[in-house]
Design an enzyme around this catalytic site. Sequence first.
Site, PDB file in Angstrom:
ATOM      1  N   ALA A  90     -65.413  22.499  15.420  1.00 56.26           N
ATOM      2  CA  ALA A  90     -65.283  23.179  16.718  1.00 56.26           C
ATOM      3  C   ALA A  90     -64.540  24.492  16.556  1.00 56.26           C
ATOM      4  O   ALA A  90     -63.705  24.649  15.664  1.00 56.26           O
ATOM      5  CB  ALA A  90     -64.538  22.297  17.722  1.00 56.26           C
ATOM      6  N   TYR A  91     -64.871  25.419  17.427  1.00 60.10           N
ATOM      7  CA  TYR A  91     -64.100  26.653  17.601  1.00 60.10           C
ATOM      8  C   TYR A  91     -63.083  26.331  18.684  1.00 60.10           C
ATOM      9  O   TYR A  91     -63.441  26.125  19.849  1.00 60.10           O
ATOM     10  CB  TYR A  91     -65.027  27.790  18.024  1.00 60.10           C
ATOM     11  CG  TYR A  91     -64.351  29.134  18.234  1.00 60.10           C
ATOM     12  CD1 TYR A  91     -64.552  30.180  17.345  1.00 60.10           C
ATOM     13  CD2 TYR A  91     -63.520  29.358  19.333  1.00 60.10           C
ATOM     14  CE1 TYR A  91     -63.952  31.416  17.544  1.00 60.10           C
ATOM     15  CE2 TYR A  91     -62.919  30.585  19.536  1.00 60.10           C
ATOM     16  CZ  TYR A  91     -63.134  31.607  18.637  1.00 60.10           C
ATOM     17  OH  TYR A  91     -62.533  32.826  18.840  1.00 60.10           O
TER      18      TYR A  91
ATOM     19  N   TYR B  84     -64.203  29.141  26.154  1.00 59.18           N
ATOM     20  CA  TYR B  84     -64.103  27.914  25.351  1.00 59.18           C
ATOM     21  C   TYR B  84     -64.709  26.734  26.101  1.00 59.18           C
ATOM     22  O   TYR B  84     -65.549  26.003  25.572  1.00 59.18           O
ATOM     23  CB  TYR B  84     -62.644  27.634  24.994  1.00 59.18           C
ATOM     24  CG  TYR B  84     -62.421  26.262  24.406  1.00 59.18           C
ATOM     25  CD1 TYR B  84     -62.854  25.958  23.119  1.00 59.18           C
ATOM     26  CD2 TYR B  84     -61.779  25.257  25.147  1.00 59.18           C
ATOM     27  CE1 TYR B  84     -62.653  24.688  22.579  1.00 59.18           C
ATOM     28  CE2 TYR B  84     -61.577  23.995  24.621  1.00 59.18           C
ATOM     29  CZ  TYR B  84     -62.018  23.716  23.340  1.00 59.18           C
ATOM     30  OH  TYR B  84     -61.825  22.469  22.810  1.00 59.18           O
TER      31      TYR B  84
ATOM     32  N   LYS C 119     -68.149  24.545  25.176  1.00 65.17           N
ATOM     33  CA  LYS C 119     -68.127  23.094  24.948  1.00 65.17           C
ATOM     34  C   LYS C 119     -69.057  22.373  25.927  1.00 65.17           C
ATOM     35  O   LYS C 119     -69.731  21.400  25.554  1.00 65.17           O
ATOM     36  CB  LYS C 119     -66.707  22.564  25.071  1.00 65.17           C
ATOM     37  CG  LYS C 119     -65.761  23.039  23.974  1.00 65.17           C
ATOM     38  CD  LYS C 119     -66.145  22.515  22.599  1.00 65.17           C
ATOM     39  CE  LYS C 119     -65.841  21.052  22.446  1.00 65.17           C
ATOM     40  NZ  LYS C 119     -66.133  20.567  21.054  1.00 65.17           N
TER      41      LYS C 119
ATOM     42  N   TRP D 141     -55.487  17.476  25.029  1.00 64.80           N
ATOM     43  CA  TRP D 141     -54.114  17.696  24.568  1.00 64.80           C
ATOM     44  C   TRP D 141     -53.830  16.950  23.253  1.00 64.80           C
ATOM     45  O   TRP D 141     -52.845  16.220  23.123  1.00 64.80           O
ATOM     46  CB  TRP D 141     -53.120  17.260  25.647  1.00 64.80           C
ATOM     47  CG  TRP D 141     -53.173  18.058  26.904  1.00 64.80           C
ATOM     48  CD1 TRP D 141     -54.223  18.782  27.396  1.00 64.80           C
ATOM     49  CD2 TRP D 141     -52.110  18.199  27.868  1.00 64.80           C
ATOM     50  NE1 TRP D 141     -53.886  19.366  28.593  1.00 64.80           N
ATOM     51  CE2 TRP D 141     -52.600  19.026  28.905  1.00 64.80           C
ATOM     52  CE3 TRP D 141     -50.815  17.704  27.942  1.00 64.80           C
ATOM     53  CZ2 TRP D 141     -51.823  19.369  30.013  1.00 64.80           C
ATOM     54  CZ3 TRP D 141     -50.051  18.043  29.051  1.00 64.80           C
ATOM     55  CH2 TRP D 141     -50.540  18.870  30.066  1.00 64.80           C
TER      56      TRP D 141
END
Length: 316
Positions: free
Chosen positions: A70-71, A135, A139, A160
């Site tokens: 993932a970025y 972001y 996603k 988190w």
Amino acid sequence: MHGYEDMAAPPRIAVVGSTGQVAQALRLRASIRQVPLELGGRPDVDITEPASIDAFLEAQSPDVVVNAAAYTAVDRAESEPAAAFAVNAIGSGNIAAACAAHRLPLIHISTDYVFDGRARRPYAESDTVAPLGVYGRSKAEGEALVRAATARHVILRTSWVYGARGNNFLRTMLRLATERDEVRVVADQTGSPTLADDLADAILVVASKLAALPEADTIFGTYHLTGSGVTTWHGLASEIFAQAARLGMRTPRLTAITTADYPTPARRPAWSVLDNALIRSRLGITLSDWRDGVARAVAEIARTTTQSDQRQGAAS
């Protein structure tokens, strides 16, 4: 983490992504549980290059694939949208298409940032996504592309994520504690912290269930999976420092601030609490309370630091 005791014979797992904290937690937990697992990351496996994914799956012949690539640079994504979408959206679609071609089930890791944070109850899987920034949008599109490419998927939205290893909030707080007398942390964003090791254990459970029931359409779908309990970033920092102080580590003065006091390029959801009822009822998985996770992670860091200091002392 409830659910692991029911794990069947360990499946062979191929993890796409190798450097992030979820991938590294999977490597560690799989080793402890003696689950066969191979990590594939750049440059050998590049999710923007479908041929490299195919080659990796051909070489590993896994039972289950996990997409942990993932970025994750939330703020930088605002100025690098093409890079974020290339990995989080197009890359995820590439992995899902490869899994469909190889007839393999896919576990895909997603995020609470697909929601806008305007709710005041825990988000259910059926709630409409409405990401606030690049972001989150990347996603959300990645989830859509996974669903379009293969029906045999499990999407796990988490939030988190922290732990004793990798780049995360807990490690940042402990570093700042050694550098500053005061640390200011946002107190008006609410969510559920998730220990990376607990998340990894849960992924291994899901992988085992998918391998045991490869055509089990009752398992496939989207789930929320976070640590139990709710807090703010300030509350999380407070618990981190409380555990650190208990172990004799240096702690700073902690000051609560608002989101407006700490402007960032990307907007964050003010409410990131996810409802975990579906994965609990359908797959029997419940993660531990976030406070317990903080205690374990801080203790591991303290133990590792002590061992490192002892080695350096013996060498000097």
